[in-house]
Design a protein around this motif. Structure first.
Motif, mmCIF file in Angstrom:
data_model
loop_
_atom_site.group_PDB
_atom_site.id
_atom_site.type_symbol
_atom_site.label_atom_id
_atom_site.label_comp_id
_atom_site.label_asym_id
_atom_site.label_seq_id
_atom_site.Cartn_x
_atom_site.Cartn_y
_atom_site.Cartn_z
ATOM 1 N N ALA A 77 0.844 -1.201 0.000
ATOM 2 C CA ALA A 77 0.000 0.000 0.000
ATOM 3 C C ALA A 77 0.876 1.245 0.000
ATOM 4 C CB ALA A 77 -0.902 0.003 1.231
ATOM 5 N N PRO A 78 0.561 2.209 -0.864
ATOM 6 C CA PRO A 78 1.332 3.460 -0.869
ATOM 7 C C PRO A 78 1.225 4.175 0.480
ATOM 8 C CG PRO A 78 -0.040 3.296 -2.830
ATOM 9 C CD PRO A 78 -0.462 2.193 -1.908
ATOM 10 N N LEU A 79 2.343 4.734 0.932
ATOM 11 C CA LEU A 79 2.414 5.453 2.203
ATOM 12 C C LEU A 79 3.042 6.826 1.995
ATOM 13 C CD1 LEU A 79 3.975 2.615 4.410
ATOM 14 C CD2 LEU A 79 1.564 3.318 4.412
ATOM 15 N N THR A 80 2.676 7.761 2.865
ATOM 16 C CA THR A 80 3.379 9.036 2.924
ATOM 17 C C THR A 80 4.547 8.874 3.902
ATOM 18 O OG1 THR A 80 2.094 9.882 4.793
ATOM 19 C CG2 THR A 80 1.215 10.308 2.557
ATOM 20 N N GLU A 81 5.454 9.828 3.903
ATOM 21 C CA GLU A 81 6.555 9.790 4.877
ATOM 22 C C GLU A 81 6.017 9.804 6.302
ATOM 23 O OE1 GLU A 81 9.740 12.598 4.269
ATOM 24 O OE2 GLU A 81 9.746 12.223 2.106
ATOM 25 N N ASP A 82 4.994 10.628 6.545
ATOM 26 C CA ASP A 82 4.398 10.692 7.885
ATOM 27 C C ASP A 82 3.794 9.349 8.287
ATOM 28 O OD1 ASP A 82 5.110 13.359 8.183
ATOM 29 O OD2 ASP A 82 3.133 14.132 7.624
ATOM 30 N N GLU A 83 3.133 8.681 7.340
ATOM 31 C CA GLU A 83 2.533 7.380 7.649
ATOM 32 C C GLU A 83 3.598 6.329 7.930
ATOM 33 O OE1 GLU A 83 -1.713 7.379 5.305
ATOM 34 O OE2 GLU A 83 0.092 7.039 4.112
ATOM 35 N N ALA A 84 4.708 6.381 7.205
ATOM 36 C CA ALA A 84 5.806 5.439 7.462
ATOM 37 C C ALA A 84 6.332 5.621 8.882
ATOM 38 C CB ALA A 84 6.921 5.643 6.436
ATOM 39 N N LYS A 85 6.440 6.875 9.321
ATOM 40 C CA LYS A 85 6.888 7.150 10.688
ATOM 41 C C LYS A 85 5.871 6.645 11.711
ATOM 42 C CE LYS A 85 8.520 10.866 13.746
ATOM 43 N NZ LYS A 85 8.323 10.003 14.872
ATOM 44 N N ILE A 86 4.586 6.874 11.433
ATOM 45 C CA ILE A 86 3.526 6.389 12.332
ATOM 46 C C ILE A 86 3.612 4.872 12.468
ATOM 47 C CG2 ILE A 86 1.023 6.062 12.552
ATOM 48 C CD1 ILE A 86 0.730 8.901 11.275
ATOM 49 N N LEU A 87 3.743 4.168 11.341
ATOM 50 C CA LEU A 87 3.821 2.705 11.397
ATOM 51 C C LEU A 87 5.010 2.240 12.231
ATOM 52 C CD1 LEU A 87 2.801 1.570 7.808
ATOM 53 C CD2 LEU A 87 1.619 1.060 9.954
ATOM 54 N N LYS A 88 6.141 2.899 12.056
ATOM 55 C CA LYS A 88 7.328 2.538 12.851
ATOM 56 C C LYS A 88 7.049 2.758 14.342
ATOM 57 C CE LYS A 88 12.251 3.451 13.290
ATOM 58 N NZ LYS A 88 13.371 4.271 12.873
ATOM 59 N N ASP A 89 6.411 3.886 14.661
ATOM 60 C CA ASP A 89 6.137 4.223 16.064
ATOM 61 C C ASP A 89 5.108 3.302 16.712
ATOM 62 O OD1 ASP A 89 7.958 6.305 15.822
ATOM 63 O OD2 ASP A 89 6.421 7.873 15.655
ATOM 64 N N ILE A 90 4.080 2.896 15.960
ATOM 65 C CA ILE A 90 3.003 2.093 16.553
ATOM 66 C C ILE A 90 3.223 0.584 16.407
ATOM 67 C CG2 ILE A 90 1.283 3.927 16.293
ATOM 68 C CD1 ILE A 90 0.094 2.350 13.907
ATOM 69 N N TYR A 91 4.277 0.191 15.703
ATOM 70 C CA TYR A 91 4.510 -1.234 15.473
ATOM 71 C C TYR A 91 4.445 -2.081 16.748
ATOM 72 C CZ TYR A 91 6.608 -5.672 14.328
ATOM 73 O OH TYR A 91 6.844 -7.019 14.220
ATOM 74 N N PRO A 92 5.050 -1.660 17.858
ATOM 75 C CA PRO A 92 4.949 -2.502 19.062
ATOM 76 C C PRO A 92 3.501 -2.777 19.487
ATOM 77 C CG PRO A 92 6.663 -0.862 19.350
ATOM 78 C CD PRO A 92 5.926 -0.503 18.077
ATOM 79 N N LYS A 93 2.605 -1.822 19.269
ATOM 80 C CA LYS A 93 1.198 -2.028 19.619
ATOM 81 C C LYS A 93 0.467 -2.860 18.569
ATOM 82 C CE LYS A 93 0.681 2.092 22.427
ATOM 83 N NZ LYS A 93 -0.026 3.343 22.641
ATOM 84 N N LEU A 94 0.969 -2.844 17.329
ATOM 85 C CA LEU A 94 0.359 -3.626 16.249
ATOM 86 C C LEU A 94 0.759 -5.097 16.308
ATOM 87 C CD1 LEU A 94 0.913 -1.343 13.120
ATOM 88 C CD2 LEU A 94 -1.200 -1.693 14.392
ATOM 89 N N LYS A 95 1.964 -5.345 16.752
ATOM 90 C CA LYS A 95 2.547 -6.682 16.695
ATOM 91 C C LYS A 95 1.628 -7.781 17.228
ATOM 92 C CE LYS A 95 6.904 -9.020 17.652
ATOM 93 N NZ LYS A 95 8.255 -8.886 18.226
ATOM 94 N N PRO A 96 0.942 -7.588 18.373
ATOM 95 C CA PRO A 96 0.062 -8.657 18.865
ATOM 96 C C PRO A 96 -1.116 -8.970 17.939
ATOM 97 C CG PRO A 96 0.514 -7.052 20.597
ATOM 98 C CD PRO A 96 1.046 -6.479 19.320
ATOM 99 N N PHE A 97 -1.429 -8.081 17.014
ATOM 100 C CA PHE A 97 -2.562 -8.280 16.116
ATOM 101 C C PHE A 97 -2.157 -8.950 14.805
ATOM 102 C CE2 PHE A 97 -3.823 -4.941 18.961
ATOM 103 C CZ PHE A 97 -5.148 -5.229 19.233
ATOM 104 N N LEU A 98 -0.857 -9.076 14.555
ATOM 105 C CA LEU A 98 -0.374 -9.536 13.259
ATOM 106 C C LEU A 98 -0.061 -11.030 13.244
ATOM 107 C CD1 LEU A 98 2.024 -6.551 12.478
ATOM 108 C CD2 LEU A 98 -0.370 -6.852 11.779
ATOM 109 N N ARG A 99 -0.032 -11.577 12.035
ATOM 110 C CA ARG A 99 0.349 -12.974 11.834
ATOM 111 C C ARG A 99 1.870 -13.112 11.962
ATOM 112 N NH1 ARG A 99 -0.888 -14.601 6.173
ATOM 113 N NH2 ARG A 99 -0.369 -12.460 5.693
ATOM 114 N N LYS A 100 2.294 -14.321 12.252
ATOM 115 C CA LYS A 100 3.731 -14.603 12.386
ATOM 116 C C LYS A 100 4.478 -14.198 11.110
ATOM 117 C CE LYS A 100 7.028 -18.230 13.403
ATOM 118 N NZ LYS A 100 7.447 -19.506 12.889
#
Length: 188
Positions: A37-60
């Motif tokens: 999915a296309p991302l903006t620079e700001d969205e890439a930063k958001i994803l990096k920042d929130i990844y620890p909270k996303l991790k429990p929701f993701l597949r291995k």
């Protein structure tokens, strides 16, 4: 095509009908294709920042892809995208018990773990926005995997721009959307 502020808008978004039909397509847009999915620079930063909270929701497999490639990737064309699992599924895709692809980011949002819904490019789909130096092009992206969504949209009488109203307001603002509605009414 018509102009709204600094956007050039395809008439297809007011002429074509569309309502996602996940029971028919099973979320194919998140697992088919050859790019994330296309991302903006700001969205890439958001994803990096929130990844620890996303991790429990993701597949291995998604976690492995993100930890190997990063929360976002930069393509050879210098565009930022979500990483893929083995060149196919978006790394943030999860599946429900009916094998329907869903967004792990949106699931974390729905459960109150994060305050960011998902990348705006995903939220806008089937609309794609291409930013240029002086304007943004707002186009309808016709993809055969969404034929069932077009059929359902036609049955329900929901044009593309109404289906993605929340995302268009998120991207361009409420005033822009009200102008779009005025254009659509005159276009009928």
């Amino acid at each position: 095509m018509f102009q709204l502020g600094k956007t050039i808008v395809s008439e297809a978004i007011i002429e074509k009908d569309f309502v996602c039909n996940l029971s028919a397509c099973k979320g194919a847009c998140c697992v088919d294709g050859d790019a994330g999915a296309p991302l903006t620079e700001d969205e890439a930063k958001i994803l990096k920042d929130i990844y620890p909270k996303l991790k429990p929701f993701l597949r291995k497999a998604g976690i492995e892809a993100i930890e190997k490639q990063g929360a976002s990737v930069v393509t050879v064309f210098n565009e930022i995208e979500t990483p893929l699992i083995n060149g196919a599924d978006c790394a943030y895709v999860i599946f429900d018990n009916k094998k329907t692809a869903l967004c792990g980011i949106e699931e974390a949002y729905n459960q109150g773990e994060i305050t960011w819904k998902k990348p705006v490019s995903c939220h806008l789909y089937p609309i794609r926005v291409k930013d240029y130096s002086e304007f943004s092009a707002v186009n309808y992206d016709k993809w055969e995997i969404c034929d069932d969504a077009c059929t359902l949209g036609k049955e329900l009488g929901v044009p593309v721009y109404k289906f993605v109203k929340e995302a268009l307001i998120r991207k361009f603002g409420e005033d822009w959307y009200m102008e779009l509605e005025n254009v659509a009414e005159k276009h009928k």
